[in-house]
Structure formats: C-alpha cells, structure tokens
Design an enzyme around this catalytic site. Structure first.
Site: not given
Ligand SMILES: Cc1cc2nc3c(=O)[nH]c(=O)nc-3n(C[C@H](O)[C@H](O)[C@H](O)COP(=O)(O)OP(=O)(O)OC[C@H]3O[C@@H](n4cnc5c(N)ncnc54)[C@H](O)[C@@H]3O)c2cc1C
Ligand code: SF4
Ligand code: SF4
Ligand code: FES
Lengths: 559, 317
Positions: A114, A227, A229, A239, A242, A273, A337, A372
């Site tokens: 990566f 960030q 991407h 997306l 990577e 990135r 991103h 990141r």
């Molecule tokens: C297309 C894409 C590809 C990616 N690829 C990678 C990768 O390969 N490797 C890597 O390390 N990272 C990657 N990332 C980044 C990574 O996926 C995210 O940063 C990470 O998954 C975020 O996880 P989280 O648990 O913080 O939030 P999320 O998974 O976004 O979860 C947020 C949660 O909060 C809840 N929520 C939000 N607001 C409220 C509210 N007002 N009331 C109740 N519930 C609420 C939602 O329902 C959800 O359950 C990628 C991101 C994207 C967009």
C-alpha cells in the site's frame, strides 16, 4: 427509562469494535446507529488494514515511522506507537472472530503493498476488506446480544454539570423522541464526506458526531486536514482503491507517461496520498490531463490477477463508467475521501468532556496528522475502538447514573423538530444548499488552497447558514421522515464546515494535505502544532497544542 | 434521456387510500441508475419520498427494491437497461417484508432468519497464539458468500418465502454455508443437523429466483444444494428433506428424468394432504414464472389446463 453503562453512537468498525470490547468487560452496552450496522460506511473500505507482524519479519517501529512520515510529522508519536505496536494483536483477534483474510501458500495471512510504506503489510479480504470485517463484527454483536438501537438518529448529547450523561434521539420508524441515559457515551460516527461535492463517501457520512461534540463544547482538532484520494472515478467520484496501485497499476497522463517519475522517483505510484494527489492535480492543472482527469492503467496486470484480487474495481469500472479495466485505462482525478481531524481524544478515546469518548474517523487521537496512510484508518478504528470500549466499561463500573430532567430534554428536542416541520413549504430545499456548499468547499479546500479562497469560503458560510435557516421540510409526517433527517444532517455539516474553514485559515504553512499556494513550505518553527477549534458563547475559539515527538525528529519528506 | 418512473408509494400517516402508484417524469443522464432517479425525486420534486440508500455502489445493501417486478439494487441498475420503449419503469418496495413507508421495508424478518442460524464462528478449544492456518482456496471459496451485502433481494423474491414465512430462506442459508464450510468452525455437524430440520435446506424448490436476483453473485441456491450434499455426507437422511432426495433418485432411476410432480407425494406420503396443499402454489407459481420447464417438455401438452388450476388456487388463496 432506557439506560446503559456504555452507549456507543455509531455501528461502523469503531463502534462495533468498542461494543464488543465493552461487553467483554461486563458492561451493560448498547449501540445506537442511524442505519443498520452493516450499512455503515466502513463497508466501503476495499484495500485493507495495516499491521507489522513480527513473526513475518516486519517491525512495528518501521510501520510507526512510515506513519509519522506520512503524517508530515503532525501526528502524535505516542499515539502512533500505541496503534502500531498493538496492531498485530488486533489483526489476529479479528481473524479469530472469523474474518476470512486472504492467505499465502502456507495458509498464513497474506499481505499486499500500500502507499507510503516500505513493506507490504496490508492485510486484506479480496477487495472488500471493510465489508468483510464489518459483517464479522456484527456477527459478534449478534452473539453478544448487545442491544442495538437500529435506525435511531442522535439529536444531541446531554451534558449535565459539564459531564456527558446520555443522548436524545429519534426512532426513525415511529418518529418518536427518546432520551437514553448513559454513564459513558462513545462517539463513533465516522467522517464528513458529504460536505464535499463530489466525495468518495456514502450519503450517510455527514459529520454528525463531530458537530454534536462541538456543540457540546468539545474541541475539534486538525480539521483542515482533508484527504483527497488520488484515484476517484471521473464524474461520480467513486473510489478506485489504492490496492490497484498496490498490485502494480500505473498512473498515466495524456501522453501516456508515468508522471510519478517526476514527483516521487522512488515510490512512484505508491508515494503518500497527498503527494500523489498533488502530482495528479498538477498534471491536470498544467494541461497534461484528459478532460479534467488522468488515467489509471491496470491492463498490464492481466485478467487473472484482476479477476482474483481486484473484483470490486472490475465491477465499479463496468457499472459506473462502462469500462472494462482489463482492456482500458480508467479516467480518474483526486477527490475528497477522508478527514484526518476530528473530536480531540486521547489513546483511550477520552475527550475533554468527562463521560464522552470518541474513536474512529470522527476522532483525532491523532495518528494521521496531516495525511493518513492507506489502510491505517481501519486499523485506527479497531485499535482505538477496542481501547475506548475497555476504558469506558471499566470507568462506568465505578459510576452512578447522573440525574437530570428527562422530560424537559424530550420536550426541548420535540419542540425543535416540530419547529422544523412547521416551516411552510416556501423555503429552499436542503439538497440545493448542500450541493452548493459542497461545490464551494471542494473549490477552496481541495488539493491546493489559498488565503483568498479560504476567506471567501468563510464569508459564504454566513450565507449558507442563512439559507439553511430558511430550508423547509416537505415531509410533514413522523414515520421514516428522511427529509427531516437530511435537514438535520445539513445542520451538522455546516458546523463542521465552520471548524474546517477556520482551521485552514489559521495554519499558515503547507503540511500534509494542507497545501497552500501562498505558503508553499512546511514551517516547523511556527507550525509543528495542532490547531483546535472550540465552540464558545463568544463564537469559535482557536487554540493550539504541541505535537508529541518521541523517537522521530521532523525531516524533509521524500518518496 | 426522458423517463417515466412509476412508484408504488405508501404513506402510513394518511388515514386511508394510503397505498397508491405515483408517476414522475424526469430527464436523466444516459448512465443514470434507478437510484439516481429516486434521489432526484426526493431532492427536487417530492421530499416525502422515503428510500434507504447510502453507498451508491452496491456495497451497503440498503437499496434493494423491485424494479419492473424483480428485486434489484436500485444503485447498480441502469435506467437504460430497465425502461421500455416509452421510457417507462415501475418501482415497488421489496417483497415478503412489510412496508414501513414508500420503498422502506421492515427487515426484522430478514435479520431474524440470519440470527436463527447462529451466525458466528464457533471454533474448538482455546484460540491459537497466531492466526488459524487455513488454505487460501477455502477462504476464497467463503469470500464468495462473505460478498453477501445482506440486501434482502433474494428474500424479497424467494418463491417459497412468499407463501411460507417459516422457511429460513436464501440469504440466511448462504450465511450458514459460510460457517459449515469454514475450516475454523467446529460445529459443522450440529449446524447441519439444524439446517436439516423442517424449514431448512430441504424447503427450497430450486426455482433459481435467488440466483437470478442476487446482485453480488452469491448464488444462494447453489449454496443450499451444497449444504444438502454435506448433510447427506454426514449421514443425516432421516428427515423429510432427505426422503425427498431419495424420491428424487427413485424418479430418475425409473424414468431417466425428474418427475417433480410425484416428488412431494413420495416425500410427504400419499395422505399428507395438508403438506401437499401447502406445496402446490410453490410448484405452480414456479411453473408460471417459467422455472420448471424440463418437467413438462414431453408429457404435458395441455399446459393451459394447469394454468387454469393455478388460477383457481390463486383465486382461493
Ligand atoms: C471508499 C472508501 C474506501 C476506504 N478504504 C479504506 C481502506 O482500504 N483502508 C482503510 O484503512 N480505510 C479505508 N477507508 C476509510 C475507512 O473506511 C473509514 O475511515 C472507517 O471505516 C470509518 O469507520 P468508523 O467506524 O469511524 O465510521 P463509519 O463506518 O462511517 O460508521 C459511522 C456510524 O455512525 C453512525 N452515525 C453517524 N451519525 C449518527 C447519528 N446522528 N445518529 C446515530 N448514528 C449515527 C452511522 O450509522 C454509522 O453506523 C475508506 C473510506 C472510503 C470512503
Ligand atoms: S432457489 Fe430456493 S431459496 Fe432460492 S428463491 Fe428459489 S426457493 Fe428460494
Ligand atoms: S445473497 Fe445476494 S441477494 Fe441475498 S442478501 Fe446476499 S447479496 Fe442480497
Ligand atoms: S445504495 Fe448501497 S447498495 Fe445501493
């Protein structure tokens, strides 16, 4: 009365990892999420999750250094040490829970390369790593029978005597407002992608948690670090992972040159990135792009590898661009991103408000600093999700529920909602305002930034807020009223926009994702520090915190 | 591109006539998806339209619904692939599950079925120090099922679930396959014993619907067939389902082709009328949907008579 020792807001990877951890420690845990847990945006992570496993000849300090360097020295090194040294154990425990990581010939976990890293240390499940982990964590949640408030939308944090003691929320299926009392609340609400147009993020990623914490008085840190991407699909902004470049795909300009030779002769396409995004944007700006894009070329990787390891991209190309990536290069451009900044928290997820924790993308520990590394975000969510879950569970054992006036909380929330619903239908639609705001912020907070651009954004925010206050909700019912929810989300995004803009103007240097044309150099003498924004009665307050340096003194960054 | 999208709406707050069809005329981009059209409606035309969606890239599983009568993900269905010559397309909520509002259905039934199969890894003994060692091929086989985004399209259109809500159903059974075939799981046999019970793997009529509608290539029916084989291999044959398989063998041995009409008789016994009546609509519905062609190619020239019977049964339902 609904009440829990540990209430987790958000059911992405951070939230569910925290829930499993808190449950392990015997706490009465609940998760509240505005979508069903497996719909969370963590799903979208295709590429993988980093860890340096010692029994594979890797060393966590190398991973830590790559992360420090990737962050452009803005990340706190003590936090990075925690994340990288505990990464191996967390990957293994995910595997024990049931994640079906890809294996090598001997049946051990396999890795892929990566960006921004010297070694291949990204563990993966084909190209749906996030989904594969998210679903397994939900399996664990089902086994634990932890209560999930599914499709409940959090409206506010309840702060009593300076302590967080619960939330108000609306149950979407009925439209009823509830108070959930909690000894500790962990925000795991993810990023703020929808503030930008276009973005790789799903429609539900609207910065709710950051805004809720900000409104409650917790500082947001490093919010200017957004960030872009390097490889998002032309048009829709979907997306392209990577992982494609990790497997060897090239970036080409209009003349078919691998332009990364100029910008990062050693790491080429796999530089950090921010570096690759700047390179691509420069090619486009200087007329070497095609129709606002450059090209990502997978053709030489061959059909077999593409079909085995890049299936998701194969179908994205087909479904969203009408392109067969085995035969044609994909037009791509840098696109919004991820946000490195967020609610200021420490290595146990604690924020400045007692009882309030934050982890995952909504938090800023900070391990990502100015930029990141790919596949470090999933790691961030599981390591700090686990730590926050454990900490909150232990702390809540020694706590009593705080008393507060529940009825008046509900009344106030009800009134606020009713006021929104009662607005007559002559106002503007939330969607218009969001799109205009997204385009505007993409213009001034993209890959390159200037003082004048950011200042004009700051001024236009006042106008956007006025337009927001005049938005009308067309759906007047209570049951599954998404029109109402989207309007509330736009309010959250506007708060995030304020913090982002102010932080960006404040940092007068170029570091990581914050590339200023008017201050092109990194300036360690003056700006080796974090920028924090706190909401106060007198308006937003900007402060600074020093960066924690342990082993790695800042150096010039070359790839 | 001009489209006319006809949406089956449901407004639970309205006192009566709360389920109705509404048409929208839109001008859309040539590559736009059905979801793009729905988003455009709720953003620009009618904010009260409720629809679940987030990722817009067939990964979050939010947007399963019926397009022209078949379950699909709205986000990966191109309008140009589904509109007729006049630019018309119909959109309705997913089937089998009750509607909450407009295109939003209550997925409790879906998740209850998933929970029914104890969907978590149950390894034997203490965990190893490092990872479990397992061949990549086994893991990649499971990846085909882990690919499932729990969208419910298969459940929406399963011909058995449509009339028998007790059937565990395609998505949950595909999930069961994932554990039965996970080399790390130690409950293979007890899982199969449960799946072998009534409402389990033998209730599927192999109508192919779930394979056709699944947007992620999970092919639930094939997973179910594989689970049947595993169950037989484990010697689990004293059940309704396994008797069904024996009858299947008899039939093929006797005539060289499958006489599906006789199968239920042998499976449930000649006099189990209740079960027979329960099954009739499934087979007939499958027939109407063109899912059982091979059976009739020779012996039944008078298909119209069977169609009449079907109609009778449906009228009486
Ligand atoms: C297309 C894409 C590809 C990616 N690829 C990678 C990768 O390969 N490797 C890597 O390390 N990272 C990657 N990332 C980044 C990574 O996926 C995210 O940063 C990470 O998954 C975020 O996880 P989280 O648990 O913080 O939030 P999320 O998974 O976004 O979860 C947020 C949660 O909060 C809840 N929520 C939000 N607001 C409220 C509210 N007002 N009331 C109740 N519930 C609420 C939602 O329902 C959800 O359950 C990628 C991101 C994207 C967009
Ligand atoms: S093949 Fe079986 S599981 Fe699939 S839809 Fe038909 S009856 Fe249901
Ligand atoms: S098996 Fe396919 S159709 Fe069924 S829930 Fe999973 S992804 Fe959806
Ligand atoms: S919007 Fe996520 S699957 Fe369609």
């Amino acid at each position: 009365m609904l009440e829990h020792d540990v209430l987790i807001v958000g059911a992405g990877l951070a939230g569910m990892r925290a829930a499993v951890a808190a449950h392990e420690r015997g706490a009465n845990v609940a998760v509240i999420s505005k979508v069903h847990p497996v719909r969370s945006h963590s799903n979208a992570a295709q590429g993988g999750i980093n860890a340096a496993l010692t029994d594979r000849g890797d060393d966590w300090t190398d991973h830590a250094f790559d992360t420090v360097k990737g962050s452009d020295y803005l990340a706190d090194q003590d936090a990075i040490e925690v994340m990288c040294s505990e990464a191996g154990d967390d990957i293994i425990s995910l595997e024990h829970m049931g994640v079906i990581f890809n294996r090598d010939e001997k049946g051990h976990l396999g890795t892929r390369a990566f960006g921004g890293q010297q070694k291949a240390r990204t563990f993966f499940v084909a190209d749906f790593t996030g989904q594969a982990i998210l679903h397994v964590l939900y399996e664990q949640l089902m086994e634990s029978k932890v209560k999930v408030y599914e499709e409940w939308f959090v409206l506010s944090l309840i702060i009593e005597d300076g302590e967080c003691c619960g939330v108000t929320a609306i149950e979407m299926a009925t439209g009823r407002v509830y108070v959930i009392r909690a000894k500790t609340v962990i925000m795991c609400t993810g990023g703020v992608g929808r503030l930008f147009e276009p973005s790789t993020n799903g429609l539900i990623v609207t910065g709710d948690g950051m805004a809720l914490a900000y409104r409650a008085g917790a500082p947001l840190m490093d919010m200017e670090m957004i960030q872009y991407h390097p490889t998002t699909l032309k048009g829709s902004g979907v997306l392209i992972t990577e992982g494609a470049r990790g497997e060897g795909a090239y970036l080409l300009n209009k003349s078919g040159d691998r332009f990364m030779e100029k910008y990062a002769p050693n790491m080429m396409e796999l530089a950090s990135r921010d570096v690759v995004s700047r390179a691509g944007q420069t090619e486009i700006n200087e007329g070497r792009g095609i129709d606002g894009c450059v090209l990502l070329d997978c053709r030489h990787l061959g059909e077999k590898l593409i079909k085995e390891r890049l299936t998701e991209i194969l179908s994205i190309g087909r479904d969203f661009a009408g392109i067969d990536i085995i035969k044609e290069p994909i037009p791509i451009r840098p696109g919004m991103h991820y946000i490195m900044g967020g609610i200021k928290s420490d290595i146990d997820g604690k924020t400045s408000i007692p009882g309030l924790y934050a982890t995952g993308e909504c938090a800023c520990v900070s391990v990502h600093g100015g930029n990141r590394l790919g596949a470090n975000s999933l790691l961030d969510t599981v390591v700090f999700g686990r730590r926050a879950g454990h900490h909150a569970a232990e702390v809540s054992k020694q706590m009593e529920y705080k008393k507060f006036d529940v009825t008046s909380q509900i009344k106030k929330a009800e009134m606020d909602l009713q006021k929104l619903l009662d607005r007559d239908n002559v106002g503007e639609r939330w969607a218009n305002v969001r799109t205009d705001l997204g385009v505007e912020i993409d213009k001034h907070f993209g890959v390159f930034r200037t003082e004048s651009g950011m200042q004009s954004l700051k001024e236009s925010l006042t106008g956007f807020k006025a337009r927001y206050d005049n938005c009308s909700v067309q759906d007047k019912g209570r049951i599954f009223n998404t029109d109402l929810i989207f309007t509330l989300e736009l309010g959250y995004m506007l708060d995030c926009a304020e913090a982002i803009t102010l932080s960006g103007i404040e940092r007068k240097e170029s570091r990581g994702a914050h590339s200023r044309i008017d201050y092109p150099q990194r300036d360690d003498d003056n700006w080796l520090k974090h920028v924090l924004v706190t909401k106060t009665a007198e308006g937003p307050l900007l402060t600074h915190l020093p960066v924690t340096i342990t082993s790695w003194e800042p150096q010039e960054r070359k790839y | 591109m001009q489209v006319n999208i006809s949406i089956k709406r449901h407004n639970p707050s309205a006192p009566d006539n709360n389920t109705y069809w509404e048409d929208f005329d839109l001008s859309m981009h040539d590559t736009a998806s059905v979801l793009d059209a729905l988003i455009k409606i709720r953003e620009d035309v009618d904010g009260s339209l409720s629809v679940r969606c987030s990722c817009r890239s067939a990964i979050c599983g939010s947007c399963a619904m019926r397009v022209n009568g078949h379950a699909k993900l709205a986000c990966n269905t191109k309008l140009s692939d589904v509109i007729d010559a006049d630019g018309r397309v119909t959109v309705e909520p997913a089937g089998v599950m009750p509607v909450i509002k407009d295109l939003v259905v209550d997925q409790t039934l879906f998740w209850d079925k998933v929970k029914q199969i104890s969907p978590w890894l149950q390894p034997d003994g203490p965990e190893p120090e490092g990872e479990y060692i397992a061949p990549n091929s086994a893991m990649m086989d499971l990846a085909g099922v882990m690919n499932c985004i729990m969208c419910g399209a298969c459940v929406s259109d399963c011909t058995v679930l449509e009339i028998d809500k007790d059937f565990i159903g395609p998505a949950a059974l595909a999930k069961a396959y994932r554990f039965v075939n996970d080399p790390r799981d130690d409950q293979t046999k007890s899982r199969l014993i449960e799946l072998n019970e009534k409402t389990g793997i033998w209730d599927c009529t192999r109508c192919f619907e779930c394979v056709e509608v699944c947007p992620k290539g999970v092919a639930p029916m094939e997973r179910i067939m594989s689970l049947r084989e595993s169950a037989m291999e484990q010697g689990l044959d004293q059940t309704v389902g396994a008797r069904h398989a024996d009858a299947f063998t008899d039939s093929v041995a006797h005539s060289g082709w499958l006489n599906e009409l006789l199968l239920p008789l042998k499976t449930f016994g000649m006099f189990n009328l209740g079960a027979m009546m329960g099954l009739a609509p499934i087979g007939l519905r499958a027939l109407l949907r063109g899912k059982m062609p091979s059976i009739f190619h020779r012996s039944v020239p008078n298909v119209h008579r069977i169609r009449r019977i079907v109609k009778k049964i449906e009228e009486n339902e």
